[in-house]
Design a protein around this motif. Structure first.
Motif, PDB file in Angstrom:
ATOM      1  N   LYS A  24       0.767  -1.214  -0.089  1.00  0.00           N
ATOM      2  CA  LYS A  24      -0.044   0.130  -0.034  1.00  0.00           C
ATOM      3  C   LYS A  24       0.984   1.245  -0.105  1.00  0.00           C
ATOM      4  O   LYS A  24       1.851   1.323   0.776  1.00  0.00           O
ATOM      5  CB  LYS A  24      -0.936   0.047   1.290  1.00  0.00           C
ATOM      6  N   LEU A  25       0.285   2.317  -0.856  1.00  0.00           N
ATOM      7  CA  LEU A  25       1.280   3.197  -1.005  1.00  0.00           C
ATOM      8  C   LEU A  25       0.174   4.604  -0.700  1.00  0.00           C
ATOM      9  O   LEU A  25      -1.051   4.461  -1.221  1.00  0.00           O
ATOM     10  CB  LEU A  25       1.849   3.997  -2.199  1.00  0.00           C
ATOM     11  N   GLU A  26       0.569   5.547   0.380  1.00  0.00           N
ATOM     12  CA  GLU A  26      -0.432   6.422   0.583  1.00  0.00           C
ATOM     13  C   GLU A  26       0.303   7.869   0.299  1.00  0.00           C
ATOM     14  O   GLU A  26       1.321   8.063   0.473  1.00  0.00           O
ATOM     15  CB  GLU A  26      -0.426   6.785   2.115  1.00  0.00           C
ATOM     16  N   PHE A  27      -0.658   8.252  -0.570  1.00  0.00           N
ATOM     17  CA  PHE A  27      -0.189   9.956  -1.079  1.00  0.00           C
ATOM     18  C   PHE A  27      -1.176  11.006  -0.497  1.00  0.00           C
ATOM     19  O   PHE A  27      -2.144  10.521   0.111  1.00  0.00           O
ATOM     20  CB  PHE A  27      -0.552   9.732  -2.642  1.00  0.00           C
ATOM     21  N   SER A  28      -0.634  12.082  -0.457  1.00  0.00           N
ATOM     22  CA  SER A  28      -1.348  13.282   0.166  1.00  0.00           C
ATOM     23  C   SER A  28      -1.102  14.492  -0.695  1.00  0.00           C
ATOM     24  O   SER A  28      -0.281  14.514  -1.484  1.00  0.00           O
ATOM     25  CB  SER A  28      -1.075  13.293   1.599  1.00  0.00           C
ATOM     26  N   GLY A  29      -2.263  15.587  -0.538  1.00  0.00           N
ATOM     27  CA  GLY A  29      -2.064  16.704  -1.261  1.00  0.00           C
ATOM     28  C   GLY A  29      -2.351  16.857  -2.881  1.00  0.00           C
ATOM     29  O   GLY A  29      -3.256  15.912  -3.171  1.00  0.00           O
ATOM     30  N   ILE A  30      -1.620  17.358  -3.602  1.00  0.00           N
ATOM     31  CA  ILE A  30      -1.928  17.646  -4.902  1.00  0.00           C
ATOM     32  C   ILE A  30      -0.874  17.046  -5.635  1.00  0.00           C
ATOM     33  O   ILE A  30       0.302  17.104  -5.590  1.00  0.00           O
ATOM     34  CB  ILE A  30      -1.903  18.907  -5.371  1.00  0.00           C
ATOM     35  N   LEU A  79      -2.913   2.134  -4.116  1.00  0.00           N
ATOM     36  CA  LEU A  79      -2.800   3.391  -3.961  1.00  0.00           C
ATOM     37  C   LEU A  79      -4.067   4.078  -3.037  1.00  0.00           C
ATOM     38  O   LEU A  79      -4.905   4.046  -3.426  1.00  0.00           O
ATOM     39  CB  LEU A  79      -2.661   4.264  -5.348  1.00  0.00           C
ATOM     40  N   ASP A  80      -3.557   4.524  -1.755  1.00  0.00           N
ATOM     41  CA  ASP A  80      -4.563   5.095  -1.019  1.00  0.00           C
ATOM     42  C   ASP A  80      -4.690   6.812  -1.185  1.00  0.00           C
ATOM     43  O   ASP A  80      -3.542   7.618  -1.054  1.00  0.00           O
ATOM     44  CB  ASP A  80      -3.943   4.979   0.464  1.00  0.00           C
ATOM     45  N   PHE A  81      -5.551   7.105  -1.930  1.00  0.00           N
ATOM     46  CA  PHE A  81      -5.972   8.347  -2.314  1.00  0.00           C
ATOM     47  C   PHE A  81      -6.771   9.118  -1.382  1.00  0.00           C
ATOM     48  O   PHE A  81      -7.153  10.403  -1.554  1.00  0.00           O
ATOM     49  CB  PHE A  81      -6.588   8.422  -3.739  1.00  0.00           C
ATOM     50  N   SER A  82      -7.030   8.680  -0.034  1.00  0.00           N
ATOM     51  CA  SER A  82      -7.962   9.438   0.956  1.00  0.00           C
ATOM     52  C   SER A  82      -7.260  10.761   1.135  1.00  0.00           C
ATOM     53  O   SER A  82      -8.146  11.535   1.442  1.00  0.00           O
ATOM     54  CB  SER A  82      -8.016   8.570   1.996  1.00  0.00           C
TER      55      SER A  82
END
Lengths: 94, 699
Positions: free
Chosen positions: A8-14, A39-42
């Motif tokens: 699992k990869l977690e991303f944040s922001g833009i 891909l965690d887009f939360s």
């Protein structure tokens, strides 16, 4: 067949062209494994087409190796971006 | 990376603002020209779109208002007037100031924006800022209601470098989506496997089907700030009102396709199986076979031209000028090293090494020429800036003056062009302030009320001549001479030619102006002009006729970097003449030295010309050799012989500045390094020729 393990990869922001190179490297490190990738887009606020296109290429690459790229918790705005450019197929969660 | 994009945006915005100034001048001259109106609108629209994309909020919100006003011009609701042009120019300057500042959203900028906007509202008689939301909106709504709904097919194939220009195609698609009913098909077949995927390349294209009441121009405007390398095709695929009202009956094939009963490709196959129009026309004896052949050839050529034009527009890239300068420096070093290699090859007496040296010499010459050509830019880019200067200054002095430019495509090294700006400003300002009379005065003299300043550039041999002419009152010789005598620059009994009198205006602090204005007249300027032109290795000449006008001629070299030179020797020292000024080389025998008595004159091509011995100028103290050589130099005003000991031959001269310590050394414009590592001085032939003329007059 038992389900594949997931990474699992977690991303944040833009997510945009500014991060494209880093994302390319990150995906590049995962391209030869055996797991599915989530891909965690939360926490992702927005996305541009440079990144969408990269996700598309990465998803195809994994699919050829019988692996899956799964986008989770995509908010309405980001989901709209995928629809807008006719890339909504990437959003189908498994 | 964002900073890089912002810099790219700034570069493009500077270019657009530069163009905008010219476009507004054109629009003022041709207020009804729809092309001029569209071009001005496009420039502002592009700046607005890009500014918004890169978070230049101050610029984006301000240009939005200017764009609304210009949209009114496009639609005919706002008239092009001098006041509108004035305000748009002020807006352009304001955008430039915001662009140059660290932040475009300071309270000062906001106040300035508000002031300009309120002036625009007064001018247009409507609330420009609110036009998008209130008054104009209402009329737009009415128009939309009346408008016919159409379906557009938009084929959008972005340039593969689209992302590098900071463009996010999603924003364009979003803009289209907001216009009406939207469907999009992405052609993603070209996205490569991740192994070879480049994140900076845009691989896809889209077909978008948009049903909207917007016009085709409004749809096209969405893509207005994309460069020409992106392919955009917008076509109407259904226009129901037209279909219903059209007198032409629809073709059977079209109806079948619309109903989905056949595919377009099936129809095409059927049409292809039929005889071609040309064959049918020949068969029926309407035209000859040769006529058809000729028409087909014409079609082929026109397609080929179109294709070439498309290729041409894509074959340019933007390069930082510092990189070009660095390349020129490197090529200069290479030229010097190549001269050294030639020298070594000669010393080694090795034929294979000589052959290699010659080959490298040819390649270096090609590389040098190509590199120098990269820095050549048309002088028209500088000319266009002066249209604004003339407009604003003449307006502030209440004079009626037009600027005419000729030869704008004449090319000079960009470094020369950059240094020409200040001298040109000084001369043009003087023409406006002192040269050209007021309209009343011109009318009284029977002249056209509109004064004219002409900027004219053209090639003269290996140099460029730049003339600044005005049709004003001309220079007042008596006033100049009187002032020069008062200031003890010349003696009261001096006998000076017209040109010598005119040249007095280049003396420091010299001015005959009756009053000091904010434009000119302080006497600081013309001496600076002379210095700046001298620094460019150029020369200035003045012609003037009282009551008729004045002409300043700048004679300038193409470049200040590398020139073809003629290497000569005097004693043990070597000197370089600019080869472009050399007319001939000949021997000067002992007999010829004395053939005109003490006068230093020599016969050359059925005339007698003065000569000057360079060893005397450079204080080379030694006996004259038996044989001397004469290099005949053609300057703008004279032909002069320069006596040297030996003419060595042509030499690729990489010009090196002499540094500040040597700034007062006359007769030398620079230095160059020779193949053996020694230094040769580059001669200022214009100054030395002037010295020869003085000597000739003195004798």
């Amino acid at each position: 067949m038992p389900p594949k393990k997931q990474e699992k990869l977690e991303f944040s922001g833009i997510l945009d062209i500014r991060q494209a190179e880093d994302l390319h490297n990150t995906f590049g490190n995962l391209k030869d494994g055996k797991t599915n990738i989530v891909l965690d887009f939360s926490k992702v606020d927005d996305i541009d087409f440079a990144v969408i296109q990269m996700i598309f290429s990465f998803s195809n690459h994994l699919a050829e190796k019988k692996r899956q790229l799964i986008l989770k918790s995509v908010n309405e705005k980001v989901s709209g971006r995928f629809n807008l450019c006719d890339c909504k197929s990437l959003l189908q969660e498994n | 990376m964002m900073n890089q994009f912002k810099e790219t945006f700034k570069e493009e915005a500077y270019e657009l603002l530069g163009n905008l100034e010219d476009l507004l001048m054109e629009l003022e001259d041709n207020p009804d020209n729809p092309d001029s109106i569209s071009a001005v609108f496009r420039a502002i629209h592009t700046i607005k779109g890009s500014a918004s994309m890169f978070d230049f909020e101050g610029i984006a919100s301000f240009t939005h208002v200017v764009e609304s006003v210009l949209d009114g011009v496009r639609e005919g609701s706002v008239k092009v007037s001098k006041e509108l042009i004035d305000l748009t120019l002020i807006s352009r300057d304001h955008i430039l100031a915001m662009l140059n500042a660290e932040s475009d959203s300071t309270p000062e900028f906001e106040a300035e924006s508000a002031d300009i906007i309120s002036r625009m509202k007064i001018l247009t008689g409507e609330e420009a800022e609110d036009s998008a939301s209130s008054g104009t909106k209402a009329s737009e709504t009415e128009k939309e209601e009346e408008a016919v709904e159409k379906t557009f097919r938009i084929q959008f194939k972005p340039d593969e470098n689209l992302f590098l220009s900071g463009t996010n195609p999603l924003l364009l698609l979003n803009e289209l989506e907001e216009m009406g009913e939207y469907a999009c098909i992405c052609h993603n077949e070209s996205i490569p496997d991740f192994e070879v995927f480049n994140p900076e390349v845009c691989y896809v294209s889209w077909d978008i089907y948009l049903t909207t009441k917007k016009t085709i121009n409004e749809v096209k405007d969405v893509f207005i700030f994309l460069d020409s390398r992106s392919e955009i095709d917008v076509s109407v695929i259904s226009d129901w009102q037209n279909v219903l009202s059209s007198d032409e009956s629809r073709k059977l094939g079209e109806i079948l396709i619309d109903k989905g009963l056949i595919q377009a490709s099936q129809l095409e196959d059927i049409l292809n199986s039929r005889k071609k129009i040309g064959e049918l026309l020949v068969e029926q004896g309407i035209v000859q076979e040769s006529d058809v052949k000729s028409a087909l050839e014409e079609q082929k050529i026109s397609n080929s031209i179109k294709q070439n034009l498309n290729t041409g527009s894509a074959a340019t890239i933007r390069v930082q000028s510092a990189k070009l300068d660095s390349l020129v420096d490197t090529v200069g070093e290479l030229v010097t090293a190549q001269a050294r290699l030639n020298q070594l090859a000669l010393q080694a007496k090795s034929s294979s090494l000589m052959s290699l040296a010659e080959q490298i010499e040819r390649l270096t010459a090609d590389l040098r020429d190509n590199t120098m050509s990269l820095r050549m830019v048309p002088i028209g880019t500088t000319f266009s800036r002066f249209k604004r200067l003339v407009r604003d200054l003449s307006s502030s002095l209440d004079k009626n003056i037009q600027l005419i430019t000729k030869g704008g495509d004449t090319e000079l090294d960009k470094n020369v062009i950059e240094k020409l700006n200040d001298p040109l400003v000084h001369v043009i300002r003087n023409s406006i302030d002192h040269g050209i009379e007021s309209s009343e005065s011109r009318r009284e003299k029977g002249k056209d009320e509109m004064g004219t300043i002409t900027l004219d550039a053209h090639y003269t041999g290996a140099n460029v001549q730049l003339q600044i002419r005005d049709d004003g009152q001309g220079l007042n010789k008596e006033a100049i001479l009187k002032k020069a005598v008062e200031r003890e620059i010349v003696s009261p009994d001096a006998q000076l030619s017209d040109e010598e009198i005119y040249n007095l205006i280049f003396m420091p602090g010299f001015s005959t102006a009756q009053s000091v204005t904010s434009v000119s007249g302080r006497g600081v300027g013309m001496d600076v002009v002379r210095k700046q032109i001298d620094a460019l290795n150029g020369s200035i000449h003045i012609k003037s006729e009282e009551g008729v006008g004045t002409e300043f001629s700048f004679h300038l070299p193409f470049t200040l970097a590398i020139i073809e030179g003629l290497l000569v020797r005097i004693n043990d020292e070597k000197y370089v003449f600019p080869l472009s000024m050399v007319q001939a080389c000949m021997e000067l025998t002992r007999e010829e030295r004395t053939s005109h008595g003490k006068k230093r004159l020599v016969e050359y091509r059925e005339s007698v010309i003065p000569y000057i011995r360079l060893r005397e100028i450079f204080t080379e103290e030694s006996d004259l050799p038996d044989r001397e050589h004469l290099v005949i130099i053609q300057t703008e005003t004279s032909i002069t012989g320069f006596v040297v000991d030996e003419v060595i031959g042509d030499h690729q001269t990489v010009i090196k500045n002499m540094g500040k310590l040597y700034k007062d050394i006359h007769y030398i414009t620079g230095a160059t390094i020779l193949g053996d590592g020694s230094v040769a001085l580059i001669l200022d032939v214009n100054r030395i020729s002037a010295l020869a003329k003085v000597e000739e007059a003195g004798e």
